[in-house]
Scaffold this active site. Structure first.
Site, short mmCIF file in Angstrom:
data_model
loop_
_atom_site.label_atom_id
_atom_site.label_comp_id
_atom_site.label_asym_id
_atom_site.label_seq_id
_atom_site.Cartn_x
_atom_site.Cartn_y
_atom_site.Cartn_z
N ASP A 23 32.60 46.70 49.69
CA ASP A 23 32.09 45.32 49.68
C ASP A 23 32.82 44.56 48.58
O ASP A 23 32.52 44.74 47.40
CB ASP A 23 30.57 45.31 49.43
N ASP A 95 24.97 39.11 47.91
CA ASP A 95 25.82 39.64 46.85
C ASP A 95 25.13 40.66 45.94
O ASP A 95 25.09 40.54 44.71
CB ASP A 95 26.39 38.49 46.00
N HIS A 138 19.54 36.65 38.52
CA HIS A 138 19.59 36.10 39.89
C HIS A 138 18.43 36.56 40.76
O HIS A 138 18.22 36.02 41.85
CB HIS A 138 20.90 36.49 40.59
N ASP A 175 25.54 33.35 30.55
CA ASP A 175 26.28 33.95 31.66
C ASP A 175 26.95 32.80 32.44
O ASP A 175 26.47 31.67 32.44
CB ASP A 175 25.28 34.69 32.56
N HIS A 177 27.19 32.43 35.61
CA HIS A 177 26.49 32.07 36.86
C HIS A 177 25.14 31.44 36.53
O HIS A 177 24.54 31.74 35.49
CB HIS A 177 26.27 33.32 37.72
N ASP A 268 30.58 37.09 31.45
CA ASP A 268 31.57 36.64 32.43
C ASP A 268 31.99 35.20 32.14
O ASP A 268 32.86 34.64 32.81
CB ASP A 268 31.01 36.77 33.87
N TYR A 308 32.68 41.14 33.70
CA TYR A 308 33.37 42.03 34.64
C TYR A 308 34.78 42.39 34.24
O TYR A 308 35.42 43.20 34.90
CB TYR A 308 33.30 41.41 36.05
N1 Q9C Z 1 33.92 36.92 44.12
C1 Q9C Z 1 25.92 38.34 37.50
O1 Q9C Z 1 26.84 37.97 36.81
N2 Q9C Z 1 29.34 36.79 43.66
N3 Q9C Z 1 25.94 38.28 38.83
C2 Q9C Z 1 30.46 37.64 43.79
C3 Q9C Z 1 32.83 37.77 44.37
C4 Q9C Z 1 28.20 37.36 43.03
C5 Q9C Z 1 27.06 37.71 39.48
C6 Q9C Z 1 31.56 36.99 44.56
C7 Q9C Z 1 28.24 37.24 41.55
C8 Q9C Z 1 26.98 37.79 40.95
C9 Q9C Z 1 24.72 38.95 36.86
ZN ZN Z 2 27.22 36.22 35.84
#
Ligand code: Q9C
Ligand code: ZN
Length: 675
Positions: A23, A95, A138, A175, A177, A268, A308
């Site tokens: 994935d 996700d 999230h 973060d 996001h 991130d 990441y």
């Molecule tokens: N390009 C946290 O940082 N989207 N969650 C991924 C891949 C999901 C991030 C898309 C990102 C979730 C805790």
């Molecule tokens: Zn994040």
């Protein structure tokens, strides 16, 4: 004495789940995120300096404060599912992935946040960090999302309120996001202030929610207690992050006056991260952490969310922990001021929140362009996809220097005191009488040059000793109780200019003559805060601030600190800070401690504080903050005089052409901001 110590919560068990199928959206959420972070802490000797606190599982009751019974019961079944069942179960959420051991880890992750709250609230430690997987911000009442299963920080906020009667919780989500799960959880709750900045790109970025924009301010009695700062471009830098702290988060946070600060500590948002694609360096987290350190009496719990790029993540975690431990901050150079897109966001947030927070009362109108038009315009440019792919490739090769080691001088605070004043514990008394002949002659030279004969030679020599010990990194900061604070200030400024040629920041609290005439070479920046009206100045390096009610006006003082002083100081990037408190400055101990604490962001903590002898009651509180103790929270304070705020605002507007970090509005043009 205040509580010492930083809790570190980590358990290898939380590395024991991973993605079991292909994935692309989830492949970045790997067990190594935790091991890399923890090993970096061990390697840098930081893990050993923390108080290791064991994990525990969150109970059903604790989880159910945030999540529905149906959802919890469904997750409970996942350890017994086959691979095919797990894949199918996963499909109903966005996700995220499940694994037979993730339910166990999710209970430990939430429980870790609760253990951290317990450690901080009971006074076992001052602050702490929990390195956990899965992340939490999230996940929603009835849904896993974005690698998150249970909302660790939301559960912790409820727990703190219930178990410890905490009245106000500030959640800072740095973060990259949007923690929509946290937003939904506390949307109508005025006891939890949720702040989040996030990559947004006018809703083009995951999770693509309309409600992540800055006009989502909360609902019902929680209106105003949700602050979203959307980043509409990638590549945001240290200056952009700091600007949002100065001009949005910190003013609101101090007005909110939390009893506890929880950080959704995702990294991130740092350079090199494939998700965030931002350019802020890992040492920014040292500063972000420090800027939050004097809220809630220092009670801060950081809980890992995203991050990441393993290198960037590990460095950022180390910077955060080292600041929690109280080490001197790294200097941030080359702060360029926020980019146009960041300014647009800043202006939007401040304008939508001006009706809820008195600190934003004088915020400018929203940017003139129509946001919805802009959103539509962006939808047209859909084919720019190829460009985005190229950018990603570039991010993966991105390199940045490893943050330099942060060394703590052997002595944290050295004091120059008259013999009849006792030296507070944990501080070193500087003995000014034992001087080598060379130093004596240097003192005499300055002494004669300025003809300040009423100040004892001993004081001058003591000040030189303090400056030299700072220069040699033998001591971090110094405090001198002197009989004539103005002369001592002039002497130090002259001596520093002659002997060290450093970039100096002088912050003078209270009335009196300041060395405003020495600022021509750009090495000296003088900021004076007093009730004395000074004629409008033209120099970029001399900033006299007048507050009608003087330094006792807490709201006005904070406005000056966040709106002017910190931005100026960061941009000036001094190698020494001279903090001067003149006689009858009128500043209260609490505000003074906040100021002293905040100024330790600069010059690797090298601050020299000068205080008038009659003010000796402030020696103990000052020494305490110089030693790294958090300042006590500022009790409820009244809104400042409108005319004061307007005067400060005029000053800021006048200076913003020279000092870019003072900017909080986008240039009029609007429309096509570029970073
Ligand atoms: N390009 C946290 O940082 N989207 N969650 C991924 C891949 C999901 C991030 C898309 C990102 C979730 C805790
Ligand atoms: Zn994040």
């Amino acid at each position: 004495m205040t509580t010492m110590g930083t809790a570190l919560i980590y358990d290898e068990e939380m590395t024991k789940y991973k993605l079991l199928w292909v994935d692309p959206a989830c492949k970045i959420e790997v067990p190594e995120r935790l091991t890399a972070s923890y090993e970096a802490l061990v390697r840098n000797g930081l893990a050993d300096r923390c108080v290791s606190v064991p994990v525990r599982e969150a109970t059903d009751a604790e989880i159910l404060r945030v999540h529905s019974v149906e959802y919890l019961e469904a997750v409970k079944k996942t350890p017994y599912m086959t691979l095919e069942d797990l894949k199918e179960f996963t499909l109903q959420y966005g996700d995220v992935y499940f694994h037979p051991n993730i339910y166990h880890c999710a209970k430990l992750a939430a429980g870790s946040a609760l253990q951290l709250v317990d450690s901080v609230m009971t006074g076992k430690v001052r602050n702490g960090i929990a390195l956990v997987r899965p992340p939490g911000h999230h996940s929603m009442q009835s849904a896993a999302n974005g690698f998150c299963v249970f909302n660790n920080v939301a559960i912790a906020a409820h727990y703190a309120k219930q178990k410890y009667g905490v009245k106000r919780v500030l959640i800072v989500d740095w973060d990259i996001h949007h923690g929509q799960g946290v937003q939904y959880c506390f949307e109508d709750d005025s006891s939890v202030l949720y702040f989040s900045w996030h990559r947004y790109e006018h809703q083009k970025f995951w999770p693509n929610l309309r409600e992540s924009d800055c006009d989502s301010v909360g609902k019902g009695s929680g209106t105003g207690f949700n602050i979203n700062v959307p980043w509409n471009k990638v590549g945001m830098k240290n200056s952009d992050y700091l600007s949002v702290f100065f001009h949005v988060l910190l003013p609101a946070a101090y007005e909110f006056c939390p009893d506890l600060v929880l950080v959704c500590a995702g990294f991130d948002s740092a350079i090199g991260d494939p998700e965030g694609e931002m350019c802020a360096t890992p040492d920014i987290f040292a500063h972000l952490t420090h800027l939050l350190r004097n809220l809630a009496g220092g009670k801060l719990c950081a809980v890992l969310e995203g991050g990441y790029n393993l290198t960037s993540l590990a460095q950022s975690v180390c910077q955060t922990v080292q600041t929690l431990l109280g080490d001197p901050l790294p200097q941030l150079g080359n702060l360029s001021g926020p980019c146009e897109s960041a300014l647009e966001s800043l202006q939007c947030v401040r304008s939508v929140h001006r009706q809820y927070w008195s600190c934003f009362k004088h915020a400018a109108d929203p940017p003139s362009f129509d946001i919805s038009t802009k959103r539509a315009k962006l939808a047209e440019k859909e084919e720019e996809r190829t460009e985005i792919v190229e950018k990603e490739a570039c991010v993966e090769e991105m390199v940045w220097p490893e943050p330099p080691k942060r060394v703590s001088p052997p002595v944290r605070a050295a004091l120059l005191l008259p013999s009849h004043v006792a030296c507070p514990e944990r501080c070193q008394r500087i003995n000014a009488s034992a001087l080598d002949p060379l130093t004596v002659s240097k003192v005499k030279e300055s002494f004669l040059k300025h003809g300040e004969e009423h100040v004892a030679l001993q004081t001058f020599s003591g000040l030189i000793t303090l400056l030299e010990k700072m220069e040699n990194n033998e001591i971090c900061s110094g405090l001198a109780l002197v009989s004539d604070v103005t002369t001592a200030m002039m002497f130090v400024v002259h001596h520093v200019a002659a002997a060290f040629r450093k970039r100096l920041l002088v912050v003078c609290v209270g009335k009196g003559k300041v060395p405003s005439h020495l600022t021509e070479d750009g090495n000296l920046l003088v900021v004076q805060i007093s009730s004395e009206h000074t004629d409008e100045q033209t120099s970029k390096y001399y900033v006299p601030v007048c507050l009608k009610k003087g330094c006792s006006d807490t709201a006005g003082f904070l406005q000056v600190v966040f709106g002017l002083l910190l931005p100026l100081a960061y941009e000036h990037n001094p190698s020494l800070v001279l903090l001067v408190r003149t006689a009858e400055s009128g500043v209260c101990d609490g505000m003074w401690q906040q100021l002293t604490g905040m100024l330790q962001s600069f010059a690797q903590g090298h601050t020299l504080v000068l205080v008038q002898e009659d003010d000796k009651a402030c020696v103990i509180p000052t020494a305490s903050t110089l030693l790294g103790d958090p300042a006590p929270p500022l009790e409820h304070f009244e809104a400042s005089l409108s005319e004061d705020l307007e005067a400060v605002e005029r000053l800021r507007q006048r200076l913003q052409a020279d000092w870019k970090l003072l900017q909080m509005t986008a240039p009029e043009s609007g429309g096509t901001a570029e970073c």
